[in-house]
Design a protein around this motif. Structure first.
Motif, PDB file in Angstrom:
ATOM      1  N   TYR A 196       0.813  -1.211   0.000  1.00 36.31           N
ATOM      2  CA  TYR A 196       0.000   0.000   0.000  1.00 36.31           C
ATOM      3  C   TYR A 196       0.854   1.272   0.000  1.00 36.31           C
ATOM      4  N   GLY A 197       2.162   1.124   0.171  1.00 40.95           N
ATOM      5  CA  GLY A 197       3.037   2.271   0.365  1.00 40.95           C
ATOM      6  C   GLY A 197       3.050   3.233  -0.807  1.00 40.95           C
ATOM      7  N   PRO A 198       3.219   4.526  -0.540  1.00 40.11           N
ATOM      8  CA  PRO A 198       3.203   5.535  -1.602  1.00 40.11           C
ATOM      9  C   PRO A 198       4.383   5.390  -2.558  1.00 40.11           C
ATOM     10  N   GLU A 199       4.229   5.934  -3.752  1.00 39.90           N
ATOM     11  CA  GLU A 199       5.281   5.902  -4.761  1.00 39.90           C
ATOM     12  C   GLU A 199       6.614   6.342  -4.163  1.00 39.90           C
ATOM     13  N   ASN A 200       7.674   5.679  -4.609  1.00 39.10           N
ATOM     14  CA  ASN A 200       9.056   5.953  -4.195  1.00 39.10           C
ATOM     15  C   ASN A 200       9.405   5.358  -2.838  1.00 39.10           C
ATOM     16  N   LEU A 216       6.445  12.567   4.594  1.00 38.55           N
ATOM     17  CA  LEU A 216       6.383  11.114   4.633  1.00 38.55           C
ATOM     18  C   LEU A 216       7.798  10.581   4.479  1.00 38.55           C
ATOM     19  N   TYR A 217       8.161   9.657   5.373  1.00 38.11           N
ATOM     20  CA  TYR A 217       9.490   9.064   5.407  1.00 38.11           C
ATOM     21  C   TYR A 217      10.584  10.150   5.412  1.00 38.11           C
ATOM     22  N   GLY A 218      10.309  11.226   6.142  1.00 39.51           N
ATOM     23  CA  GLY A 218      11.276  12.293   6.308  1.00 39.51           C
ATOM     24  C   GLY A 218      11.372  13.265   5.142  1.00 39.51           C
ATOM     25  N   VAL A 219      10.476  13.141   4.166  1.00 38.95           N
ATOM     26  CA  VAL A 219      10.506  13.988   2.976  1.00 38.95           C
ATOM     27  C   VAL A 219       9.214  14.789   2.902  1.00 38.95           C
ATOM     28  N   ALA A 220       9.324  16.061   2.583  1.00 37.60           N
ATOM     29  CA  ALA A 220       8.132  16.884   2.408  1.00 37.60           C
ATOM     30  C   ALA A 220       7.337  16.375   1.206  1.00 37.60           C
ATOM     31  N   PHE A 221       6.014  16.345   1.338  1.00 38.22           N
ATOM     32  CA  PHE A 221       5.159  15.834   0.275  1.00 38.22           C
ATOM     33  C   PHE A 221       5.468  16.517  -1.054  1.00 38.22           C
ATOM     34  N   ARG A 222       5.614  17.817  -1.052  1.00 36.60           N
ATOM     35  CA  ARG A 222       5.810  18.562  -2.301  1.00 36.60           C
ATOM     36  C   ARG A 222       7.183  18.304  -2.907  1.00 36.60           C
ATOM     37  N   GLN A 242       6.182   7.700   9.662  1.00 32.70           N
ATOM     38  CA  GLN A 242       6.648   8.587  10.728  1.00 32.70           C
ATOM     39  C   GLN A 242       7.568   7.863  11.715  1.00 32.70           C
ATOM     40  N   SER A 243       8.056   6.682  11.344  1.00 26.04           N
ATOM     41  CA  SER A 243       8.836   5.867  12.278  1.00 26.04           C
ATOM     42  C   SER A 243      10.331   6.094  12.183  1.00 26.04           C
ATOM     43  N   GLY A 244      10.772   6.855  11.184  1.00 23.39           N
ATOM     44  CA  GLY A 244      12.198   7.098  11.030  1.00 23.39           C
ATOM     45  C   GLY A 244      12.862   6.263   9.955  1.00 23.39           C
ATOM     46  N   ILE A 245      12.165   5.240   9.411  1.00 20.93           N
ATOM     47  CA  ILE A 245      12.746   4.447   8.337  1.00 20.93           C
ATOM     48  C   ILE A 245      12.618   5.205   7.014  1.00 20.93           C
ATOM     49  N   GLU A 246      13.459   4.842   6.043  1.00 19.49           N
ATOM     50  CA  GLU A 246      13.501   5.575   4.781  1.00 19.49           C
ATOM     51  C   GLU A 246      12.410   5.136   3.812  1.00 19.49           C
ATOM     52  N   ASN A 247      12.043   3.867   3.861  1.00 18.88           N
ATOM     53  CA  ASN A 247      11.026   3.343   2.940  1.00 18.88           C
ATOM     54  C   ASN A 247      10.604   1.959   3.421  1.00 18.88           C
ATOM     55  N   PHE A 289      10.894  -0.943   1.552  1.00 18.14           N
ATOM     56  CA  PHE A 289      11.326  -1.922   0.575  1.00 18.14           C
ATOM     57  C   PHE A 289      11.957  -3.177   1.163  1.00 18.14           C
ATOM     58  N   ASP A 290      12.052  -3.297   2.472  1.00 19.58           N
ATOM     59  CA  ASP A 290      12.466  -4.590   3.025  1.00 19.58           C
ATOM     60  C   ASP A 290      11.274  -5.513   3.253  1.00 19.58           C
ATOM     61  N   TRP A 291      10.056  -5.048   2.959  1.00 22.43           N
ATOM     62  CA  TRP A 291       8.819  -5.859   3.012  1.00 22.43           C
ATOM     63  C   TRP A 291       8.368  -6.176   4.433  1.00 22.43           C
ATOM     64  N   ARG A 292       9.022  -5.706   5.459  1.00 22.93           N
ATOM     65  CA  ARG A 292       8.811  -6.251   6.799  1.00 22.93           C
ATOM     66  C   ARG A 292       8.272  -5.191   7.754  1.00 22.93           C
ATOM     67  N   SER A 293       6.976  -4.981   7.726  1.00 24.00           N
ATOM     68  CA  SER A 293       6.362  -4.060   8.681  1.00 24.00           C
ATOM     69  C   SER A 293       5.965  -4.822   9.943  1.00 24.00           C
ATOM     70  N   GLY A 294       6.139  -4.179  11.092  1.00 23.13           N
ATOM     71  CA  GLY A 294       5.788  -4.804  12.361  1.00 23.13           C
ATOM     72  C   GLY A 294       4.506  -4.280  12.970  1.00 23.13           C
ATOM     73  N   ILE A 295       3.714  -3.522  12.216  1.00 23.53           N
ATOM     74  CA  ILE A 295       2.484  -2.944  12.756  1.00 23.53           C
ATOM     75  C   ILE A 295       1.386  -4.002  12.798  1.00 23.53           C
ATOM     76  N   ASN A 296       0.807  -4.206  13.975  1.00 27.13           N
ATOM     77  CA  ASN A 296      -0.285  -5.168  14.116  1.00 27.13           C
ATOM     78  C   ASN A 296      -1.488  -4.771  13.275  1.00 27.13           C
ATOM     79  N   GLU A 297      -2.151  -5.763  12.709  1.00 29.70           N
ATOM     80  CA  GLU A 297      -3.380  -5.534  11.936  1.00 29.70           C
ATOM     81  C   GLU A 297      -4.578  -5.651  12.876  1.00 29.70           C
ATOM     82  N   ARG A 298      -5.316  -4.551  13.042  1.00 22.49           N
ATOM     83  CA  ARG A 298      -6.494  -4.562  13.920  1.00 22.49           C
ATOM     84  C   ARG A 298      -7.694  -5.086  13.146  1.00 22.49           C
ATOM     85  N   LEU A 299      -8.120  -6.289  13.462  1.00 26.26           N
ATOM     86  CA  LEU A 299      -9.232  -6.898  12.730  1.00 26.26           C
ATOM     87  C   LEU A 299     -10.590  -6.500  13.299  1.00 26.26           C
ATOM     88  N   MET A 300     -10.666  -6.271  14.589  1.00 31.05           N
ATOM     89  CA  MET A 300     -11.939  -5.893  15.218  1.00 31.05           C
ATOM     90  C   MET A 300     -11.672  -4.772  16.217  1.00 31.05           C
TER      91      MET A 300
END
Length: 520
Positions: A308-312, A355-361, A379-384, A386-397
């Motif tokens: 789902y990540g934005p372009e770039n 986003l990812y330390g870069v101004a939108f514009r 907003q976590s400090g990572i650059e992008n 592209f390592d495919w490995r997010s640790g954010i829990n998925e809230r199902l309910m």
């Protein structure tokens, strides 16, 4: 970023799942897996000897939530892409065609969903049918393991019947090829089993787990909430309302003050979360969880953020619709501000947006672009991503879902005042004007329209919208279908029957008892 709980305790259930799946027979995606024997793996027929064995086996049922065909990636896509809040923007035909109701029969979208969730059912069946084969010294442990197995089987069957509708109902472990190749069941029978599993689970599970190391396991509240959701999906409003009231009576859930805290690592397993999938970058290895037999080096992470990540910064395979973006701006807060959920749901050009330390514009010369915000690590400090490995829990309910589902029940049960009260509870969190009295005076149709709008904004990009559309019958109403086509042109390709995925072609080819779904 520091989390709001002991990190080691949060990781424990993920470690337990990782260990457990290595000790229990797991079905692979090979059609002849029943005939294969791995001498280095315990034989399932000889595995269940002790109480601890059932503990491992129950932990292994949770592994279904971590496969790529499940909540590592594909399940979110299957749930999101067909709603009018989301559109596919991917060169990969699987993603491109899902939201356009144009998937071919041999797509891995259908295949992986089918294989993964039936694999979870298979593991649950082992525990449910064998758990009384031994003498138990710890009855509480017995009940809690059985409750978890029934909850997860109910959850997996709920996914399967909503995705495919016409599915086999398998309640025993496979013992032979004849048992494996079963016919499709009446969907009502599948729903009856889902009700029974969630109801049994609610009776067996604790309200809360005493040990913090058990965070993430199913609870009584999760079972009640999903039982209510299952009833609501089938228009059993009184039964659904009863379950939601039981959730309220538990007295342990509430809305988070900050809406955005529901989609970050920092506030995982919070007071609003009723059930969520536990992900963590620090658990297991770095190998991603494809549809295969788990290994010790598998990661317990999700690929949602990169998909789902934005372009770039990600693949940008999924985008919010312009219609969703506009709907957020219809109503301002009491203070005259934009609905705060907009900036927590969509990344877009507004003053100070980074986003990812870069101004939108700076990132996008085209300032009209919009991208998903929920579940991103921007907003976590990572650059992008592209390592495919997010640790954010998925809230199902979430508790907000229970509040608005209860409001829907009250509308259908001709209690508009109560419905308006619960709708306003959710609005209050984001400081929207108090319109409770206004809503209470609406006709039933007007109030349902308002509820649909409230749910649209509250749960955008969380996999609820298409289920809502199906439940409300919008696909079968010419006027509503026409509106959907205007709001999201992907609905132009919809034909009756394609609210369900096709049965995977490999299932039809190997099982003469399986028939293809209508519309394909």
């Amino acid at each position: 970023m520091k989390k709001n709980k002991n990190v080691e305790n949060m990781k424990t259930i993920k470690y337990l799942v990782m260990v457990a799946v290595l000790m229990v027979l797991a079905p692979s995606c090979s059609e002849d897996f029943l005939e294969l024997t791995n001498p280095n793996r315990p034989d399932v027929d000889n595995f269940f000897k002790t109480e601890e064995d059932f503990w491992y086996a129950t932990n292994a049922i949770y592994q279904t939530l971590y496969y790529d065909g499940s909540y590592m990636r594909f399940c979110q896509l299957a749930l999101d892409l067909r709603g009018d809040d989301v559109k596919g923007d991917s060169p990969w035909d699987v993603i491109h065609n899902t939201g356009r109701f144009s998937l071919p029969n041999n797509s891995i979208m259908q295949e992986w969903l089918w294989v993964v969730f039936f694999g979870g059912v298979h593991r649950a069946n082992h525990v449910i049918t064998r758990i009384d084969d031994i003498e138990w010294t710890d009855q509480e442990m017995h009940d809690r393991l059985l409750g978890q197995a029934k909850f997860l089987r109910g959850l997996y069957y709920m996914h399967l019947v909503k995705f495919f509708r016409n599915i086999p109902l398998i309640l025993e472990p496979y013992q032979s090829a004849d048992e494996f190749y079963q016919s499709q069941a009446d969907p009502e029978l599948v729903w009856d089993q889902i009700y029974a599993d969630f109801s049994d689970a609610a009776d067996l599970l604790p309200v809360q787990w005493e040990n913090a190391k058990d965070i993430g396991r199913a609870t009584r509240g999760a079972a009640l909430a999903y039982l209510g959701k299952a009833y609501l999906f089938n228009h059993r409003y009184g039964d659904a309302a009863d379950q939601f009231e039981d959730v309220f009576d538990l007295g342990i859930y509430d809305l988070m003050e900050n809406y955005g805290d529901n989609f970050t690592e920092e506030f995982e397993n919070n007071q609003e979360s009723i059930f969520e999938v536990q992900f963590d970058r620090d658990v297991g290895g770095t190998v991603l969880g494809w549809v295969d037999e788990p290994a010790a080096n598998w990661s317990k992470t999700t690929a949602r953020a990169i998909t789902y990540g934005p372009e770039n910064f990600g693949f940008s395979d999924v985008l919010p619709t312009r219609y969703l973006f506009e709907q957020f701006q219809i109503e301002q807060t009491v203070g005259g501000e934009v609905d705060p959920r907009l900036r927590e749901t969509i990344i877009y050009d507004y003053p100070g947006c980074t986003l990812y330390g870069v101004a939108f514009r700076d990132a996008y010369p085209d300032h009209t672009k919009i991208f998903p915000k929920k579940y991103q690590n921007d907003q976590s400090g990572i650059e992008n991503e592209f390592d495919w490995r997010s640790g954010i829990n998925e809230r199902l309910m979430r508790y907000a879902d229970v509040l608005l589902m209860y409001a829907e029940c009250m509308i259908q049960l001709d209690q508009p005042g109560v419905a308006a009260q619960y709708m306003q509870m959710v609005r209050d969190r984001v400081d929207l004007p108090d319109r409770e009295m206004e809503f209470a005076a609406y006709t039933k149709d007007q109030l349902m329209e308002q509820l649909a709008h409230e749910r649209f904004l509250e749960f955008a990009l969380e996999g609820h919208r298409f289920d809502d559309i199906v439940r409300w019958g919008w696909l079968y109403d010419p006027d509503k279908l026409a509106e959907l086509k205007v709001n999201d042109p992907e609905f132009e390709a919809y034909v009756p029957g394609r609210e369900y995925f096709s049965i995977p072609q490999q299932e039809i080819d190997t099982n003469e008892n399986i028939r293809q779904n209508p519309g394909y």
